[in-house]
Design an enzyme around this catalytic site. Structure first.
Site, PDB file in Angstrom:
ATOM      1  CG  ASP A  35      -3.334 -38.904 -78.283  1.00 24.31           C
ATOM      2  OD1 ASP A  35      -4.227 -38.279 -77.670  1.00 24.31           O
ATOM      3  OD2 ASP A  35      -3.416 -40.112 -78.540  1.00 24.31           O
ATOM      4  N   GLY A  38      -5.604 -34.761 -72.505  1.00 20.90           N
ATOM      5  CA  GLY A  38      -6.616 -35.106 -71.492  1.00 20.90           C
ATOM      6  C   GLY A  38      -5.977 -35.866 -70.343  1.00 20.90           C
ATOM      7  CD1 TRP A  40       1.037 -33.259 -69.048  1.00 15.49           C
ATOM      8  CD2 TRP A  40      -0.563 -31.755 -68.607  1.00 15.49           C
ATOM      9  NE1 TRP A  40       1.634 -32.160 -68.475  1.00 15.49           N
ATOM     10  CE2 TRP A  40       0.670 -31.218 -68.190  1.00 15.49           C
ATOM     11  CE3 TRP A  40      -1.722 -30.992 -68.434  1.00 15.49           C
ATOM     12  CZ2 TRP A  40       0.779 -29.957 -67.618  1.00 15.49           C
ATOM     13  CZ3 TRP A  40      -1.619 -29.741 -67.851  1.00 15.49           C
ATOM     14  CH2 TRP A  40      -0.365 -29.229 -67.447  1.00 15.49           C
ATOM     15  NE  ARG A  48     -11.050 -34.683 -72.422  1.00 15.11           N
ATOM     16  CZ  ARG A  48     -10.183 -35.576 -72.891  1.00 15.11           C
ATOM     17  NH1 ARG A  48      -9.714 -36.520 -72.104  1.00 15.11           N
ATOM     18  NH2 ARG A  48      -9.812 -35.536 -74.147  1.00 15.11           N
ATOM     19  CG  HIS A  52      -7.388 -29.631 -75.016  1.00 19.32           C
ATOM     20  ND1 HIS A  52      -6.806 -30.723 -75.619  1.00 19.32           N
ATOM     21  CD2 HIS A  52      -8.655 -30.025 -74.682  1.00 19.32           C
ATOM     22  CE1 HIS A  52      -7.673 -31.730 -75.649  1.00 19.32           C
ATOM     23  NE2 HIS A  52      -8.796 -31.334 -75.078  1.00 19.32           N
ATOM     24  CB  SER A  80      -9.925 -35.636 -85.888  1.00 15.99           C
ATOM     25  OG  SER A  80     -10.834 -36.115 -84.922  1.00 15.99           O
ATOM     26  CD  GLU A  82     -12.952 -39.196 -87.256  1.00 19.63           C
ATOM     27  OE1 GLU A  82     -11.872 -38.564 -87.171  1.00 19.63           O
ATOM     28  OE2 GLU A  82     -13.464 -39.490 -88.356  1.00 19.63           O
ATOM     29  CD1 TRP A  84     -16.721 -32.512 -86.103  1.00 17.23           C
ATOM     30  CD2 TRP A  84     -17.159 -30.698 -84.866  1.00 17.23           C
ATOM     31  NE1 TRP A  84     -16.268 -31.410 -86.795  1.00 17.23           N
ATOM     32  CE2 TRP A  84     -16.524 -30.282 -86.067  1.00 17.23           C
ATOM     33  CE3 TRP A  84     -17.525 -29.731 -83.928  1.00 17.23           C
ATOM     34  CZ2 TRP A  84     -16.254 -28.947 -86.348  1.00 17.23           C
ATOM     35  CZ3 TRP A  84     -17.254 -28.401 -84.207  1.00 17.23           C
ATOM     36  CH2 TRP A  84     -16.628 -28.022 -85.406  1.00 17.23           C
ATOM     37  CG  LEU A 146       7.418 -24.044 -90.298  1.00 13.09           C
ATOM     38  CD1 LEU A 146       8.004 -25.420 -90.594  1.00 13.09           C
ATOM     39  CD2 LEU A 146       7.285 -23.857 -88.789  1.00 13.09           C
ATOM     40  CB  SER A 211      -6.372 -41.157 -84.966  1.00 11.48           C
ATOM     41  OG  SER A 211      -6.009 -41.975 -83.889  1.00 11.48           O
TER      42      SER A 211
END
Ligand code: FPP
Length: 255
Positions: A35, A38, A40, A48, A52, A80, A82, A84, A146, A211
């Site tokens: 998180d 944006g 940053w 924004r 990313h 997530s 959300e 969208w 991994l 979240s």
């Protein structure tokens, strides 16, 4: 005697310093809510999406480091259900990131024996994103190092509702009876069915909430928060989180 992994000293620690990690107690599964991209970017007067993009290079560093210290599963909350709701240009950019990341780093992931997996409703991702991810999953499927697990179009409540629907259907068709339903059966209907439960959850940027991330799976995880924004997160902070994890006492409800 546990093997000690050298621990790099760093000024940015948000808890006490130490010198080494106990190689016998590396968390098997680390989940991260990345998180602050944006914020940053905003602090630097950038759009924004610049945050990313920078966040993507941090993903690369943390994947390398997690693999080096012997983490088995690294789950990254990349998008997530959300997300969208964000402006179209940002959603489009976020959907391109897995493609850029895999175009650039897939050879290295293969070389490092990393296996790419996803959790989430990937069916609804744009076709170009889905194809890039499917190709990475396919090309790394024989690797046994991994597990790099991207949560893409992931929402924990949706995941659980979907599990309930699948179980109900199996009860209705007589394959299962209500008395067969238990925690293990429920877990086996989640996207994470084949993974260890997370031992450690990291969230950057000072927010202290889940979240809609792995609500069921994080039941006994240790939580570690930092004010540092994801694009500023680095290997030293990751090690600090692992180190703090190693100093926690996990009791699972016992004494
Ligand atoms: C949250 O920060 C971050 C995201 C929703 C996206 C996370 C994605 C990356 C870090 C890159 C992923 C890379 C790959 C390879 C898939 P935010 O935008 O909510 O930040 P803010 O809270 O400061 O606005």
């Amino acid at each position: 005697m546990p093997i000690k992994i050298p621990f790099t000293k760093n000024k940015k620690k948000n808890t006490q310093q130490s010198q080494s990690l106990d190689a016998d107690h590396i968390p098997k599964h680390v989940a991260i809510i990345m998180d602050g991209n944006g914020r940053w970017a905003k602090k630097r007067g950038l759009p924004r999406i610049a945050g990313h993009k920078e966040g993507m290079s941090v993903v690369k560093k943390i994947v390398r480091h997690a693999s080096d210290v012997g983490v088995s599963v690294l789950t990254l909350y990349a998008f997530s259900t959300e997300n969208w709701k964000r402006p179209k240009n940002e959603v489009d950019f976020l959907m391109k990131l897995p493609i850029d990341f895999l175009n650039t780093y897939l050879p290295e992931l293969i070389e490092r024996n990393v296996q790419v997996q996803t959790i989430g409703d990937t069916e609804f991702l744009p076709e170009h994103t889905r194809k890039a991810v499917e190709e990475a999953i396919e090309r790394t499927s024989d690797n046994n190092g991994l597990i790099l697990n991207f949560a893409l179009n992931y929402g924990s409540r949706f995941e659980m509702v979907q599990a309930v629907k699948q179980i109900t259907a199996r009860v209705e068709n007589g394959e299962l009876s209500t008395s067969d339903i238990n925690e293990q059966l429920f877990s086996s209907h989640l996207y994470t069915a084949d993974l260890f439960e997370p031992d450690l959850l990291i969230r950057t940027s000072g927010e202290q909430r889940l979240s809609n991330f792995l609500l069921w799976q994080l039941a006994y995880a240790e939580f570690w928060f930092t004010e540092v924004l994801w694009p500023d997160f680095d290997e030293q902070l990751f090690e600090q989180a692992l180190h703090d994890y190693q100093n926690r006492k996990r009791r699972y409800g016992g004494i």
